[in-house]
Write a protein that holds these residues in place. Structure first.
Motif, PDB file in Angstrom:
ATOM      1  N   LYS A  69      13.400   7.600  -1.662  1.00 47.15           N
ATOM      2  CA  LYS A  69      12.404   6.801  -0.951  1.00 47.15           C
ATOM      3  C   LYS A  69      11.469   6.168  -1.966  1.00 47.15           C
ATOM      4  N   SER A  73       0.848  -1.183   0.000  1.00 47.57           N
ATOM      5  CA  SER A  73       0.000   0.000   0.000  1.00 47.57           C
ATOM      6  C   SER A  73       0.887   1.238   0.000  1.00 47.57           C
ATOM      7  N   PRO A  74       0.379   2.392  -0.445  1.00 50.73           N
ATOM      8  CA  PRO A  74       1.240   3.582  -0.566  1.00 50.73           C
ATOM      9  C   PRO A  74       1.943   3.967   0.723  1.00 50.73           C
ATOM     10  N   ASN A  75       1.295   3.777   1.857  1.00 50.55           N
ATOM     11  CA  ASN A  75       1.887   4.156   3.133  1.00 50.55           C
ATOM     12  C   ASN A  75       2.385   2.960   3.928  1.00 50.55           C
ATOM     13  N   GLN A  84       8.002   5.535   3.419  1.00 54.79           N
ATOM     14  CA  GLN A  84       8.406   6.944   3.417  1.00 54.79           C
ATOM     15  C   GLN A  84       9.278   7.309   4.614  1.00 54.79           C
ATOM     16  N   ASP A 140       7.378   1.222   6.784  1.00 53.16           N
ATOM     17  CA  ASP A 140       6.997   2.532   6.251  1.00 53.16           C
ATOM     18  C   ASP A 140       7.866   2.883   5.045  1.00 53.16           C
TER      19      ASP A 140
END
Length: 669
Positions: free
Chosen positions: A187, A117-119, A159, A157
């Motif tokens: 990242k 997932s993006p995060n 990011q 994470d």
């Protein structure tokens, strides 16, 4: 185990997420015949080595598909690098890969990857399974247990900023906290641990020749689905034991809705009193903490049928051992409390809920100290370590298990484990060493790792021996280590006691090993002997090993730069070894000491046969590392014989980072 990076000068680049691949577009022929492999090799190349298993392995790149073959690529942080054989098939929504069954089967295992997932935290997505165009079933794929990022011990994470800004970073050739201007780190930083696997009972038996099609359906939440391989199996009927302490009689819930830990403990207590076995019938049982086992036999209906599954539970306050979580696991008593004895576990699966690496956490499937015990026929996934034993303990046999998708090791003998056996286990996709003996403070003695298969450890080594006395590593098959490790490592590190007695490394096959060590900016060997904290001077015998398609060296013997004049490696003897394909040399020596070679045959060697740097002082008398030729050392490669007379006994032939020549695929000798 805890790891901290070396801080040697190194420069490297990180492949962009999802890049670093070579694509070959489909469609492939719908009539593709089955190609059965072992670790993506012709099984004839590894006969008698590695685990004997009940399933047949087929690589997706050999199957029919209208998707895209990715790879080969051995660059860390890329999808093909972590695939078995360094290739896989990427499906867009609506595309398929289709396997032809080589033998009758009623069950399949799919190794796959889908995006994070993006995060961070993962997604779920369907994969449709049909056989001969019918019998549609749907697997639920997940990336919730994959996708780690950043520096050790990693994060979920994508990011996140650097976890350790004061560590050396190869990507900028700097220590960011002490560098002006502060470097920009791309990242997500160092994505890894991409794959997971899922098992499915097909509901009936299909004969050889049946077509198993895996389709990423249109509308799936996964922008892409990578399929690495399919294992097909004919699973036998469930095992039944009517004369046992049945967990159902004590309130265990086979639907998995209610926690069954207390029911298991009651069944164990009655079994001990009545001298019965504990039986766990088919079903899924929720267990969210450790079950302490001592003097008991627990057997399931088979690891396809009896599933013991747990959630990770936060502890507040932390446990005395430093754990901040607990979860499903069967643990012997602590060695300080006398340990456990006569424990026998068989015929079930253990599925954890571990999504991050916290070294202090005891969230392993099997743990504690167990003497005079057996662990057999288990399927273990999604725990931190499959089996972590803290000794002293003795005479334990770990056989015929499958351990996959771990955050750290598959198995570790830690502190004073003696006279124990690990045989015929299949291991894939660990986040650290596949199999390890770590003699921290007390020697592991008289143990054997025999006929195991270890594939695709995403960090570190297939098999690692850190100190100890009179241990054996024999007849194993080790494939595709990804980063900062080798097929086999013999290491004086992590506070291990010195090696003593004899270490026998016999009749192992290592393929596509010799990874890139990002802290040193050099390639490692298929076997790596490393003197970091002490001399290595025990009698080490490497006999009958095969090192196939090594990315860099076949054999590396090295000491870390800051201790290069303190420690040496001596008394190592290579005999009856075959080397088929190296990117660079047969032997890279970066330490003082020496080794002998007898009947070591090599071909397809990409650089000078011996890259002899010694301890980098380059005295006029020659290298500080000596090579003893005991005869029969034949063959070589692009520069001539791998062991030439002019290289003996200690000619300096040092090329710190020789160019890599990609070898051909291994073949029959």
């Amino acid at each position: 185990m805890s790891r901290t990076p070396s801080r040697l000068l190194a420069v490297a680049s990180v492949a962009a997420l999802g890049l670093g691949v070579i694509g070959i577009a489909g469609p492939a022929s719908a009539g593709t015949a089955p190609v059965v492999t072992r670790a993506a090799l012709d099984p004839a190349l590894v006969a008698g080595r590695g685990a004997s298993v009940n399933f047949l392995e087929q690589e997706a790149e050999n199957a029919a598909t209208n998707g895209t073959v990715i790879g080969p690529d051995r660059t860390a942080y890329t999808l093909p690098a972590e695939a078995s054989g360094r290739k896989a098939v990427r499906l867009q929504p609506g595309q398929y890969v289709e396997f032809t069954l080589p033998a009758a089967a009623n069950a399949v295992t799919v190794r796959y990857s889908i995006p994070d997932s993006p995060n961070g935290g993962g997604i779920r997505a369907p994969l449709n399974v049909t056989v001969n165009g019918g019998g549609k079933k749907t697997m639920t794929l997940t990336s919730e247990y994959a996708w780690l990022y950043n520096q050790y011990p990693f994060t979920n994470d994508p990011q996140a900023d650097l976890l350790h800004s004061d560590w050396w970073i190869t990507e900028c050739a700097c220590v960011p906290a002490f560098t002006t201007p502060t470097p920009v780190i791309t990242k997500p930083f160092r994505p890894m641990h991409f794959y997971d696997e899922e098992r499915l009972l097909l509901g009936r038996t299909y004969q050889a020749g049946a077509k198993v099609r895996l389709t990423a359906p249109k509308g799936t939440a996964a922008a892409w689905t990578v399929v690495d391989l399919l294992d097909s199996e004919l699973v036998q009927a469930p095992h039944v034991n009517l004369l046992a302490s049945n967990v159902l009689l004590f309130g265990a819930d086979p639907t998995g809705k209610k926690d069954s830990a207390k029911a298991f403990e009651k069944a164990i207590a009655i079994a001990r009193l009545a001298r019965l076995k504990v039986y766990v019938p088919p079903g899924t049982y929720q267990v969210n903490r450790h079950i302490i086992v001592d003097n008991v036999t627990i057997e399931g209906a088979g690891n396809w049928y009896t599933k013991i599954k747990g959630k990770e539970v936060a502890l507040n306050p932390p446990a005395p051992d430093g754990s901040v979580h607990t979860g499903v696991g069967f643990y012997g008593k602590d060695a300080a409390d006398g340990g456990s004895r006569n424990v026998h576990l068989s015929g079930f699966s253990i599925e954890g809920d571990v999504r991050e690496r916290i070294d202090t956490d005891q969230v392993n499937a099997i743990g504690g100290a167990m003497s005079d015990s057996t662990i057999s026929g288990l399927h273990i996934r999604h725990t931190k370590v499959g089996l972590w034993f803290d000794g002293p303990m003795t005479n334990t046999k770990v056989t015929d298990n499958i351990v996959v998708d771990q955050i750290a090791d598959a198995l570790n003998f830690h502190i004073g484990v003696t006279n124990s056996l690990v045989r015929n286990n299949f291991i894939r996709n660990t986040g650290d060493d596949g199999l390890a003996m770590w003699s921290e403070t007390t020697a592991n003695t008289g143990n054997t790792f025999d006929r195991n298969t270890v594939q695709t450890p995403t960090l570190a080594n297939g098999i690692a021996i850190y100190g100890g006395t009179d241990n054996t590593v024999s007849r194993n098959l080790i494939a595709d280590p990804i980063r900062e490790g080798s097929g086999i490592q013999v290491g004086s590190r992590f506070g291990a006691v010195a090696f003593g007695g004899k270490l026998s490394i016999t009749d192992n096959t290592v393929v596509r090993a010799g990874t890139y060590e990002l802290n040193w900016n050099i390639g490692l060997g298929a076997i790596w002997i490393y003197a970091l904290e002490k001399n290595i001077d025990a009698d080490i015998r490497v006999t009958g090993d095969h090192y196939l398609d090594s990315t860099y060296n076949a054999i590396m013997m090295v000491s870390e730069w800051t201790v290069k004049d303190l420690y040496s490696i001596t008394n190592v003897h290579f005999k009856d070894v075959r080397v088929d394909g190296t990117g660079t040399s047969v032997l890279s020596a970066r330490v003082k000491g020496g080794a002998s070679f007898e009947n070591v045959d090599a071909r397809n060697v990409g650089a000078v046969g011996i890259n002899n740097c010694g301890s980098f002082n380059f005295p006029p008398t020659g290298s500080e590392f000596g090579v003893t030729d005991l005869g029969g050392n034949d063959g070589g490669g692009t520069t001539g014989p791998w062991l030439a007379a002019w290289e003996l006994p200690n000619t300096i032939t040092c090329d710190d980072r020789p160019p890599v020549v990609v070898p051909p695929a291994p073949s029959q000798w």
